[in-house]
Design an enzyme around this catalytic site. Structure first.
Site, mmCIF file in Angstrom:
data_model
loop_
_atom_site.group_PDB
_atom_site.id
_atom_site.type_symbol
_atom_site.label_atom_id
_atom_site.label_comp_id
_atom_site.label_asym_id
_atom_site.label_seq_id
_atom_site.Cartn_x
_atom_site.Cartn_y
_atom_site.Cartn_z
ATOM 1 C CB SER A 35 -0.855 0.093 1.287
ATOM 2 O OG SER A 35 -1.261 1.282 1.429
ATOM 3 N N GLY A 41 6.065 1.845 6.647
ATOM 4 C CA GLY A 41 5.632 0.715 7.690
ATOM 5 C C GLY A 41 4.580 1.460 8.641
ATOM 6 C CB CYS A 43 6.862 2.850 13.145
ATOM 7 S SG CYS A 43 7.480 4.076 14.359
ATOM 8 C CE LYS A 52 2.944 6.519 21.187
ATOM 9 N NZ LYS A 52 2.653 5.362 20.637
ATOM 10 C CG ASN A 168 1.799 -0.845 25.238
ATOM 11 O OD1 ASN A 168 1.948 -0.042 26.109
ATOM 12 N ND2 ASN A 168 2.141 -2.029 25.247
ATOM 13 N N GLY A 170 -4.878 0.518 23.688
ATOM 14 C CA GLY A 170 -6.112 1.071 24.347
ATOM 15 C C GLY A 170 -5.849 2.210 25.353
ATOM 16 C CG HIS A 427 18.915 21.732 39.681
ATOM 17 N ND1 HIS A 427 18.247 20.755 40.397
ATOM 18 C CD2 HIS A 427 18.899 22.960 40.156
ATOM 19 C CE1 HIS A 427 17.376 21.691 41.232
ATOM 20 N NE2 HIS A 427 17.886 23.125 41.146
HETATM 21 C C1 LIG Z 1 -1.623 2.193 17.095
HETATM 22 C C2 LIG Z 1 0.054 1.726 17.307
HETATM 23 C C3 LIG Z 1 0.875 2.479 18.132
HETATM 24 C C4 LIG Z 1 2.237 1.932 18.309
HETATM 25 N N1 LIG Z 1 2.978 2.617 19.099
HETATM 26 C C5 LIG Z 1 4.263 2.176 19.340
HETATM 27 C C6 LIG Z 1 5.374 2.890 19.956
HETATM 28 O O1 LIG Z 1 4.999 4.002 20.523
HETATM 29 N N2 LIG Z 1 6.726 2.496 20.115
HETATM 30 C C7 LIG Z 1 6.909 1.386 19.347
HETATM 31 O O2 LIG Z 1 8.198 1.131 19.463
HETATM 32 N N3 LIG Z 1 6.019 0.508 18.701
HETATM 33 C C8 LIG Z 1 4.761 0.724 18.769
HETATM 34 N N4 LIG Z 1 3.869 0.271 17.999
HETATM 35 C C9 LIG Z 1 4.518 -1.086 17.129
HETATM 36 C C10 LIG Z 1 5.230 -0.865 16.042
HETATM 37 O O3 LIG Z 1 4.549 0.132 15.177
HETATM 38 C C11 LIG Z 1 5.564 -2.093 15.436
HETATM 39 O O4 LIG Z 1 6.047 -2.911 16.272
HETATM 40 C C12 LIG Z 1 6.343 -1.884 14.460
HETATM 41 O O5 LIG Z 1 6.278 -0.895 13.358
HETATM 42 C C13 LIG Z 1 6.695 -2.894 13.456
HETATM 43 O O6 LIG Z 1 7.330 -2.980 12.423
HETATM 44 P P1 LIG Z 1 7.800 -4.217 11.450
HETATM 45 O O7 LIG Z 1 9.318 -3.653 10.958
HETATM 46 O O8 LIG Z 1 7.565 -5.597 12.184
HETATM 47 O O9 LIG Z 1 6.906 -4.027 10.048
HETATM 48 P P2 LIG Z 1 5.790 -2.673 9.612
HETATM 49 O O10 LIG Z 1 6.351 -1.607 9.939
HETATM 50 O O11 LIG Z 1 4.671 -3.282 10.410
HETATM 51 O O12 LIG Z 1 5.742 -2.947 8.295
HETATM 52 C C14 LIG Z 1 5.018 -4.092 7.599
HETATM 53 C C15 LIG Z 1 4.735 -3.781 6.092
HETATM 54 O O13 LIG Z 1 4.771 -4.657 5.071
HETATM 55 C C16 LIG Z 1 3.342 -4.596 4.276
HETATM 56 N N5 LIG Z 1 3.014 -5.826 3.966
HETATM 57 C C17 LIG Z 1 2.282 -6.727 4.716
HETATM 58 N N6 LIG Z 1 2.056 -7.816 4.014
HETATM 59 C C18 LIG Z 1 2.463 -7.426 2.674
HETATM 60 C C19 LIG Z 1 2.402 -8.231 1.250
HETATM 61 N N7 LIG Z 1 2.005 -9.534 1.517
HETATM 62 N N8 LIG Z 1 3.158 -7.922 0.489
HETATM 63 C C20 LIG Z 1 3.529 -6.603 0.491
HETATM 64 N N9 LIG Z 1 3.522 -5.742 1.472
HETATM 65 C C21 LIG Z 1 3.089 -6.269 2.644
HETATM 66 C C22 LIG Z 1 2.511 -3.440 5.094
HETATM 67 O O14 LIG Z 1 1.556 -2.915 4.487
HETATM 68 C C23 LIG Z 1 3.518 -2.793 6.143
HETATM 69 O O15 LIG Z 1 3.616 -1.670 5.603
HETATM 70 C C24 LIG Z 1 2.522 0.765 17.541
HETATM 71 C C25 LIG Z 1 1.804 0.018 16.889
HETATM 72 C C26 LIG Z 1 0.462 0.609 16.684
HETATM 73 C C27 LIG Z 1 -0.457 0.029 15.960
HETATM 74 N N1 LIG Z 2 4.111 2.557 23.514
HETATM 75 C C1 LIG Z 2 4.327 1.492 22.855
HETATM 76 O O1 LIG Z 2 5.626 1.027 22.744
HETATM 77 C C2 LIG Z 2 3.359 0.766 22.137
HETATM 78 C C3 LIG Z 2 2.248 1.536 21.749
HETATM 79 C C4 LIG Z 2 1.085 0.786 21.368
HETATM 80 C C5 LIG Z 2 1.368 -0.520 20.528
HETATM 81 N N2 LIG Z 2 2.632 -1.112 20.966
HETATM 82 C C6 LIG Z 2 2.721 -2.388 20.713
HETATM 83 O O2 LIG Z 2 1.472 -2.941 19.828
HETATM 84 C C7 LIG Z 2 1.072 -4.317 20.606
HETATM 85 C C8 LIG Z 2 -0.350 -4.425 20.405
HETATM 86 O O3 LIG Z 2 -1.276 -3.535 21.320
HETATM 87 P P1 LIG Z 2 -2.516 -3.556 21.701
HETATM 88 O O4 LIG Z 2 -2.816 -2.552 22.794
HETATM 89 O O5 LIG Z 2 -3.474 -4.238 20.776
HETATM 90 O O6 LIG Z 2 -2.114 -5.200 22.627
HETATM 91 P P2 LIG Z 2 -1.760 -5.430 24.122
HETATM 92 O O7 LIG Z 2 -1.241 -6.910 24.081
HETATM 93 O O8 LIG Z 2 -0.828 -4.417 24.566
HETATM 94 O O9 LIG Z 2 -3.089 -5.297 24.902
HETATM 95 C C9 LIG Z 2 -4.121 -6.139 24.421
HETATM 96 C C10 LIG Z 2 -5.276 -5.791 25.361
HETATM 97 O O10 LIG Z 2 -6.553 -6.635 25.239
HETATM 98 C C11 LIG Z 2 -7.009 -7.332 26.293
HETATM 99 N N3 LIG Z 2 -7.780 -8.277 25.669
HETATM 100 C C12 LIG Z 2 -7.693 -9.389 24.971
HETATM 101 N N4 LIG Z 2 -8.751 -10.062 24.591
HETATM 102 C C13 LIG Z 2 -9.647 -9.402 25.119
HETATM 103 C C14 LIG Z 2 -11.190 -9.550 25.201
HETATM 104 N N5 LIG Z 2 -11.814 -10.687 24.739
HETATM 105 N N6 LIG Z 2 -12.018 -8.728 25.607
HETATM 106 C C15 LIG Z 2 -11.215 -7.419 26.357
HETATM 107 N N7 LIG Z 2 -10.148 -7.382 26.353
HETATM 108 C C16 LIG Z 2 -9.332 -8.186 25.944
HETATM 109 C C17 LIG Z 2 -5.589 -7.790 26.833
HETATM 110 O O11 LIG Z 2 -6.020 -8.136 28.210
HETATM 111 C C18 LIG Z 2 -4.826 -6.553 26.975
HETATM 112 O O12 LIG Z 2 -5.204 -5.580 28.102
HETATM 113 C C19 LIG Z 2 1.781 -3.995 21.787
HETATM 114 O O13 LIG Z 2 1.982 -5.380 22.433
HETATM 115 C C20 LIG Z 2 3.030 -3.429 21.797
HETATM 116 O O14 LIG Z 2 4.072 -4.235 21.537
HETATM 117 C C21 LIG Z 2 3.418 -0.476 21.629
#
Ligand SMILES: Cc1cc2nc3c(=O)[nH]c(=O)nc-3n(C[C@H](O)[C@H](O)[C@H](O)COP(=O)(O)OP(=O)(O)OC[C@H]3O[C@@H](n4cnc5c(N)ncnc54)[C@H](O)[C@@H]3O)c2cc1C
Ligand SMILES: NC(=O)c1ccc[n+]([C@@H]2O[C@H](COP(=O)([O-])OP(=O)(O)OC[C@H]3O[C@@H](n4cnc5c(N)ncnc54)[C@H](O)[C@@H]3O)[C@@H](O)[C@H]2O)c1
Length: 441
Positions: A35, A41, A43, A52, A168, A170, A427
């Site tokens: 896409s 990706g 992030c 953020k 995280n 939520g 400080h």
């Molecule tokens: C809302 C949210 C908040 C987050 N906040 C944080 C945070 O604050 N700090 C942190 O460290 N992590 C955070 N994460 C987690 C973090 O974003 C992911 O762990 C990280 O981006 C994963 O990177 P990756 O290298 O695995 O691949 P990704 O960055 O997920 O890239 C995978 C790519 O592959 C593409 N793709 C998939 N299938 C195919 C296919 N068949 N053909 C071609 N392309 C394909 C997708 O479109 C995507 O662009 C957050 C995640 C979410 C959803």
């Molecule tokens: N600040 C950060 O670094 C950051 C921020 C966002 C996401 N992330 C990454 O993305 C991942 C995914 O985030 P996420 O919040 O989707 O997953 P998560 O694993 O952090 O939380 C999932 C939550 O869903 C709940 N849950 C599971 N099944 C349920 C059900 N049937 N009904 C109600 N609640 C239920 C769990 O108890 C848990 O609290 C995280 O594990 C983290 O690695 C990181």
């Protein structure tokens, strides 16, 4: 068939960094991303950066419309920058197409009705993860129910928001939307939030979130979701029917391996869909690697980047650093104030070491807490008294997402706690309070 030295499937953190590194060395590289909205990706486009950015915008008192506009501007700038970073290299072909394996090292890509096969001498799977969809009746068919990706596209904030999943994603959205004036309710089947943190710290965090206006409905399953006109009804086992203008579900993220054609290869999958890899992120097929969320490791951007380090080292003949050497991975949950942790928690440390000292210092006692006009939070450190080495730290307070990295460096490098206790800090800062909390050991 087009042949490449390196074929990267998915534009994630590790893959794009490998692509840029190999291209600089004169290797022919292909990157396939399904896409154009995802160049760079998860992030960049739907994860860390947009969420953020929204949080900082809300902290800066922007309203929903302004915060969303800021988010969109930051995302489109970084998306374009990421595309250009790879596309501008004469050695990289970026394909915007869905990739599907037809054999161990060959993928078929299809876009705009055209099909092409690409072969890599080295193949890197970096397809990330997608939102988990629980089998709750009505979850996917009811109106105004969103996952975290779709939710970010809303042009207007709902007045009331139910969030299923208090992890995280939520909690970060809950705190953000509460700040934007939305009435938020978090529903989780776990009995408490932040289950991996020390219980008192998790309770403190829940208290702050409640002060921000968030309601918690914990320890309950959701039986069904349906609509009442435009409203969403969440029918819970313990609290009955709850009604919201919108519902966000965030209950974990699943590896993106469906539809990838891995059944046509010798690559092995775990029952949860993640790819089996060794300590060099190598799959069951030689020179085919899986990096980032898709290999079942911790789902953080910085872990994906660390997978890059491991694979890049391996491919350049340096096998010294593996995923088995990866320790003390810090993390931050971006609620207000930020909650950050590294190493062992108090109970884990006490179970593993005979002579553990634990000290806690409330932010209310810190000069910078007064300067910030924000007394919320607590610093807690855990030390092995037999060696004076730091075992873990939870820093709950403003800017903890920065300071936690200092403690990681100390643990990794076996710097005794006494060094930080006696170190000169600037400080008035939050970091200087590490002097005082370690003085309490
Ligand atoms: C809302 C949210 C908040 C987050 N906040 C944080 C945070 O604050 N700090 C942190 O460290 N992590 C955070 N994460 C987690 C973090 O974003 C992911 O762990 C990280 O981006 C994963 O990177 P990756 O290298 O695995 O691949 P990704 O960055 O997920 O890239 C995978 C790519 O592959 C593409 N793709 C998939 N299938 C195919 C296919 N068949 N053909 C071609 N392309 C394909 C997708 O479109 C995507 O662009 C957050 C995640 C979410 C959803
Ligand atoms: N600040 C950060 O670094 C950051 C921020 C966002 C996401 N992330 C990454 O993305 C991942 C995914 O985030 P996420 O919040 O989707 O997953 P998560 O694993 O952090 O939380 C999932 C939550 O869903 C709940 N849950 C599971 N099944 C349920 C059900 N049937 N009904 C109600 N609640 C239920 C769990 O108890 C848990 O609290 C995280 O594990 C983290 O690695 C990181």
């Amino acid at each position: 068939m087009v042949k490449y030295d390196l074929l990267v499937v998915g534009f994630g953190k590790a893959g794009k960094t490998l692509a840029a590194t190999f291209a600089k060395e004169g290797k022919k590289v292909a990157v396939v991303e399904e896409s154009s909205a995802m160049y760079g990706g998860t992030c960049i486009n739907i994860g860390c950066i947009p969420t953020k950015t929204l949080i900082v915008a809300a902290d800066n008192k922007k309203d929903f419309t302004e915060a969303k506009a800021t988010r969109d501007a930051v995302v489109s700038k970084l998306n374009a920058k990421n595309f250009a970073m790879l596309d501008s290299s004469p050695n990289i072909d970026v394909y915007t197409a869905h990739a599907k394996f037809v054999s161990n090292k060959v993928v078929e890509i299809s876009a705009n009705g055209e099909t092409k096969q690409l072969e890599g001498e080295i193949v890197v799977i970096n397809t990330g993860a997608k939102n988990n969809v629980l089998p709750i009746p009505g979850l996917t068919t009811s109106k105004n129910v969103y996952d975290s990706t779709e939710f970010q596209k809303l042009e207007k904030a709902p007045k009331t928001l139910g969030i299923i999943g208090g992890g995280n994603i939520g909690l970060e959205f809950a705190n953000l939307y509460a700040r934007l004036g939305v009435k938020v309710t978090v529903i989780d089947f776990a009995p408490g939030i932040l289950g991996r943190e020390d219980k008192d710290i998790a309770e403190l965090a829940q208290g702050y979130l409640e002060e921000a206006g968030i309601e918690f409905k914990l320890g309950t399953a959701t039986k069904e979701i349906r609509n009442n006109g435009e409203l969403v009804v969440v029918d819970t086992e313990k609290y009955g029917e709850l009604e919201f203008e919108a519902v966000l579900h965030a209950t974990g993220r699943r590896a993106n391996t469906e539809g990838l054609g891995l059944e046509n290869t010798d690559i092995e999958l775990r029952p949860n869909g993640t790819i089996v890899v060794d300590e060099f992120c190598q799959t069951a097929v030689e020179n085919v690697f899986a990096v980032g969320d898709v290999n079942g490791g911790l789902q953080f951007t910085y872990v994906s980047l660390d997978d890059f380090r491991v694979v890049n080292g391996y491919l350049h003949g340096n096998k010294e650093y593996t995923t088995a050497d990866r320790k003390n991975v810090p993390y931050s949950t971006f609620i207000s104030p930020a909650l950050s942790h590294v190493g062992l928690h108090k109970e884990e440390a006490e179970a593993a070491y005979p002579n553990v000292a634990v000290a806690s210092l409330p932010v209310a006692n810190m000069p910078r807490g007064a300067v910030n006009q924000d007394p919320r939070g607590l610093f807690r450190v855990t030390v092995d008294k037999d060696t004076n080495l730091i075992l873990g730290a939870t820093l709950f307070g403003k800017n903890s997402e920065e300071i936690i990295n200092l403690i990681k460096m100390a643990i990794d490098n076996k710097i005794p706690y006494t060094y930080i206790r006696d170190q000169i800090f600037t400080h008035p800062t939050m970091a200087e309070n590490l002097n005082d909390v370690f003085k309490l050991i």
